[in-house]
Scaffold this motif. Structure first.
Motif, PDB file in Angstrom:
ATOM      1  N   GLY A   1       0.828  -1.208   0.000  1.00 40.43           N
ATOM      2  CA  GLY A   1       0.000   0.000   0.000  1.00 40.43           C
ATOM      3  C   GLY A   1       0.861   1.256   0.000  1.00 40.43           C
ATOM      4  O   GLY A   1       0.638   2.182  -0.782  1.00 40.43           O
TER       5      GLY A   1
ATOM      6  N   ALA B   1      -5.419   2.830  -5.033  1.00 42.82           N
ATOM      7  CA  ALA B   1      -5.265   1.409  -4.695  1.00 42.82           C
ATOM      8  C   ALA B   1      -4.397   1.251  -3.448  1.00 42.82           C
ATOM      9  O   ALA B   1      -4.649   0.387  -2.606  1.00 42.82           O
ATOM     10  CB  ALA B   1      -4.668   0.640  -5.870  1.00 42.82           C
TER      11      ALA B   1
ATOM     12  N   MET C   1      -6.509   2.081  -0.426  1.00 43.68           N
ATOM     13  CA  MET C   1      -7.412   0.946  -0.162  1.00 43.68           C
ATOM     14  C   MET C   1      -6.660  -0.227   0.454  1.00 43.68           C
ATOM     15  O   MET C   1      -7.194  -0.934   1.309  1.00 43.68           O
ATOM     16  CB  MET C   1      -8.104   0.495  -1.446  1.00 43.68           C
ATOM     17  CG  MET C   1      -9.249   1.371  -1.867  1.00 43.68           C
ATOM     18  SD  MET C   1     -10.040   0.775  -3.371  1.00 43.68           S
ATOM     19  CE  MET C   1     -10.666  -0.804  -2.865  1.00 43.68           C
ATOM     20  N   SER C   2      -5.408  -0.432   0.049  1.00 51.91           N
ATOM     21  CA  SER C   2      -4.606  -1.531   0.597  1.00 51.91           C
ATOM     22  C   SER C   2      -4.271  -1.307   2.068  1.00 51.91           C
ATOM     23  O   SER C   2      -3.959  -2.250   2.785  1.00 51.91           O
ATOM     24  CB  SER C   2      -3.313  -1.706  -0.206  1.00 51.91           C
ATOM     25  OG  SER C   2      -3.596  -2.043  -1.534  1.00 51.91           O
TER      26      SER C   2
ATOM     27  N   SER D   1      -6.485   0.183   4.074  1.00 47.35           N
ATOM     28  CA  SER D   1      -7.769   0.311   4.760  1.00 47.35           C
ATOM     29  C   SER D   1      -8.260  -1.040   5.270  1.00 47.35           C
ATOM     30  O   SER D   1      -7.604  -2.063   5.117  1.00 47.35           O
ATOM     31  CB  SER D   1      -8.809   0.906   3.806  1.00 47.35           C
ATOM     32  OG  SER D   1      -9.215  -0.064   2.863  1.00 47.35           O
TER      33      SER D   1
ATOM     34  N   ARG E   1      -8.614  -4.001   2.626  1.00 46.64           N
ATOM     35  CA  ARG E   1      -7.315  -4.099   1.945  1.00 46.64           C
ATOM     36  C   ARG E   1      -7.324  -5.106   0.810  1.00 46.64           C
ATOM     37  O   ARG E   1      -6.584  -4.957  -0.143  1.00 46.64           O
ATOM     38  CB  ARG E   1      -6.207  -4.394   2.945  1.00 46.64           C
ATOM     39  CG  ARG E   1      -6.282  -5.759   3.562  1.00 46.64           C
ATOM     40  CD  ARG E   1      -5.171  -5.953   4.589  1.00 46.64           C
ATOM     41  NE  ARG E   1      -5.312  -7.207   5.259  1.00 46.64           N
ATOM     42  CZ  ARG E   1      -6.079  -7.421   6.312  1.00 46.64           C
ATOM     43  NH1 ARG E   1      -6.755  -6.433   6.819  1.00 46.64           N
ATOM     44  NH2 ARG E   1      -6.151  -8.603   6.860  1.00 46.64           N
TER      45      ARG E   1
ATOM     46  N   GLY F   1      -8.251  -3.430  -2.323  1.00 54.11           N
ATOM     47  CA  GLY F   1      -7.135  -2.592  -2.756  1.00 54.11           C
ATOM     48  C   GLY F   1      -6.032  -3.397  -3.409  1.00 54.11           C
ATOM     49  O   GLY F   1      -5.436  -2.975  -4.399  1.00 54.11           O
TER      50      GLY F   1
ATOM     51  N   ARG G   1      -4.631  -3.341  -7.214  1.00 55.41           N
ATOM     52  CA  ARG G   1      -3.210  -3.264  -7.575  1.00 55.41           C
ATOM     53  C   ARG G   1      -2.866  -4.331  -8.626  1.00 55.41           C
ATOM     54  O   ARG G   1      -2.127  -4.054  -9.563  1.00 55.41           O
ATOM     55  CB  ARG G   1      -2.330  -3.438  -6.333  1.00 55.41           C
ATOM     56  CG  ARG G   1      -2.336  -2.227  -5.413  1.00 55.41           C
ATOM     57  CD  ARG G   1      -1.337  -2.384  -4.269  1.00 55.41           C
ATOM     58  NE  ARG G   1      -0.025  -2.798  -4.710  1.00 55.41           N
ATOM     59  CZ  ARG G   1       0.896  -1.993  -5.239  1.00 55.41           C
ATOM     60  NH1 ARG G   1       0.643  -0.705  -5.382  1.00 55.41           N
ATOM     61  NH2 ARG G   1       2.062  -2.464  -5.620  1.00 55.41           N
TER      62      ARG G   1
END
Length: 181
Positions: free
Chosen positions: A35, A75, A78-79, A81, A84, A87, A91
């Motif tokens: 992330g 992305a 989101m990774s 969060s 993930r 996210g 990616r």
């Protein structure tokens, strides 16, 4: 030993002397690292697209690089969060887009084909990490034949509801007895 956590503590709070092991599992740590990598790469692509396109011999595609940078940032966020896994899959999809865009620059007249080949190798390696992290962090569902645990007779009170009510009455009587004396 100094810990930053002690700065925000009140005078009477216990001091943190030593931290324990992380509760994050390796897949969570990998997702977090990817992330932050995506956010860093995305910021670079968004703020300096001309440098990226010049390094690859793909001048004129700055708008595309800037859009890819924005996608990387989103992305990456989101990774980091709660969601993930979504996210990380974003990616993985982005890695495919990156590879396709890089392949379009592998032309015979591009003097920087070597840089593109190196970038493709890097994208491939990161894509494998992204895919692995996405697989490792996917939500786990019980098998279809697993028995569901039902708790219809449980109240949440270890000694039962009646014991909790009795204890509450005792506390109220004790408190009112202390107030009237």
């Amino acid at each position: 030993m100094f810990h930053f956590s002690n700065i925000v503590r009140s005078k009477g709070d216990p001091k943190i002397v030593e931290g324990g092991p992380s509760l994050k599992q390796p897949p969570d740590q990998l997702a977090r690292a990817l992330g932050w990598l995506g956010i860093g790469l995305g910021i670079t692509e968004f703020l300096a697209p001309r440098r990226v396109t010049e390094a690859l011999g793909m001048e004129g595609r700055e708008t595309l690089v800037r859009a890819f940078g924005l996608r990387e940032i989103l992305a990456g966020v989101m990774s980091l969060s709660v969601d993930r896994n979504a996210g990380l899959w974003a990616r993985v999809g982005g890695d495919g887009l990156d590879a396709a865009a890089l392949l379009s620059g592998l032309t015979s007249d591009n003097p920087k084909k070597g840089n593109i080949a190196l970038a493709l190798l890097m994208v491939g390696g990161i894509a494998m990490l992204d895919y692995r992290a996405a697989q490792d962090t996917k939500p786990r569902r019980p098998p279809p034949n697993a028995r569901r645990k039902l708790y219809p007779n449980r109240s949440g009170f270890p000694k039962g509801v009646q014991a909790a009510k009795g204890r509450a009455k005792e506390m109220i009587q004790h408190k009112t007895a202390g107030v009237t004396s």
